[in-house]
Design an enzyme around this catalytic site. Sequence first.
Site, PDB file in Angstrom:
ATOM      1  N   LYS A 168       0.907  -1.179   0.057  1.00  0.00           N
ATOM      2  CA  LYS A 168       0.055  -0.090   0.191  1.00  0.00           C
ATOM      3  C   LYS A 168       0.854   1.206   0.069  1.00  0.00           C
ATOM      4  O   LYS A 168       1.601   1.551   1.028  1.00  0.00           O
ATOM      5  CB  LYS A 168      -0.884  -0.048   1.219  1.00  0.00           C
ATOM      6  CG  LYS A 168      -2.099   0.559   1.102  1.00  0.00           C
ATOM      7  CD  LYS A 168      -2.944   0.210   2.423  1.00  0.00           C
ATOM      8  CE  LYS A 168      -4.293   1.234   2.387  1.00  0.00           C
ATOM      9  NZ  LYS A 168      -4.732   1.075   3.842  1.00  0.00           N
TER      10      LYS A 168
HETATM   11  C1  E4P Z   1      -7.854   1.591   4.148  1.00  0.00           C
HETATM   12  O1  E4P Z   1      -7.559   1.393   3.257  1.00  0.00           O
HETATM   13  C2  E4P Z   1      -7.903   2.915   4.784  1.00  0.00           C
HETATM   14  O2  E4P Z   1      -6.835   3.010   5.531  1.00  0.00           O
HETATM   15  C3  E4P Z   1      -9.193   3.242   5.719  1.00  0.00           C
HETATM   16  O3  E4P Z   1     -10.393   2.741   5.128  1.00  0.00           O
HETATM   17  C4  E4P Z   1      -9.197   4.569   6.313  1.00  0.00           C
HETATM   18  O4  E4P Z   1     -10.373   4.787   7.043  1.00  0.00           O
HETATM   19  P1  E4P Z   1     -10.587   6.032   8.007  1.00  0.00           P
HETATM   20  O5  E4P Z   1     -10.963   7.094   7.098  1.00  0.00           O
HETATM   21  O6  E4P Z   1     -11.954   5.377   8.592  1.00  0.00           O
HETATM   22  O7  E4P Z   1      -9.456   6.193   8.836  1.00  0.00           O
END
Ligand code: E4P
Length: 217
Positions: A87
Site C-alpha cells: 500500500k
Molecule cells: C483503508 O485502506 C483505509 O486506510 C481506511 O479505510 C481509512 O479509514 P478511515 O478514514 O476511517 O480512517
Amino acid sequence: MKFFIDTADLAQIKEANDLGILDGVTTNPSLMAKVGIKGEAAVFNHYKTICELVDGDISAEVVSTDFDGIIAEGKKLAAIHPNIIVKVPMIKEGVKAIKWFTDNGIKTNCTLVFSAGQAILAAKAGAAYVSPFIGRIDDSGWDGVQLIEQIAGIYSLQGFATEILAASIRSPLHIVKCAEAGADVVTSPLESILGLLKHPLTDIGLAKFLSDAKAFK
Ligand code: E4P
C-alpha cells in the site's frame, strides 16, 4: 464486488472470515497502532498472521515517503507472503514507486486518494487497486460515493484495469451505495459488514415463524 475488512484486529478478522464472504484485509499504520502493534518486527509478524488467517489480498502500508525508502520497504513487505499488496500513498514518489513495483511484478494499492485525477495517475502507474477514502470525503462536505461513480466511469471508458477499492467506509449504506456506484471492492469495519444483516422485518418475521412452528412440534 469483493469484500475486504478494514482492521488489524485479529478477532474481528476471524469473525468476518467465519462468515465465508471475506476476500481480503486492509490495514494502515493507524489501525496497527489501535491494536497496540509497535515496531517493524511486530508489524511484519502481524501481517504474516493475517495472511495465515485469510486467503485473499492483504494490504500492508509503507511508511517511507521517498522513492528508495518506499521500494526497500515494499520489497520487504512483499516478501512476507505472496498475498501481500503493498500500500503506497498518492504522492509523487509514491506514483514512481507504484510504476517500479508494477514493472517488477509486485502488486500495489494506491492509498489516500481523494480525486479522479489522482485515480487516473494511480491507474497509469499500474496500481492493482486504488483506494478513494469516501468517508473522509463526506466528512469534509463533499460526496464520496460520487467520486467512486466518477472513477468507475473513467476507468471503464479508458479501459484501465486498476480495481476501485472503496475505503473509509462509515456505514452499511456506504457499502450499498459503493456497490451501486461500481466499486470493485469495499473495505469496511466489521460493524458496517454486520450492519448489512439487519432489518427489523427479518427479526419480526423470524419470531412469528418460530412461534408458529411450535404448533406442529
Ligand atoms: C483503508 O485502506 C483505509 O486506510 C481506511 O479505510 C481509512 O479509514 P478511515 O478514514 O476511517 O480512517
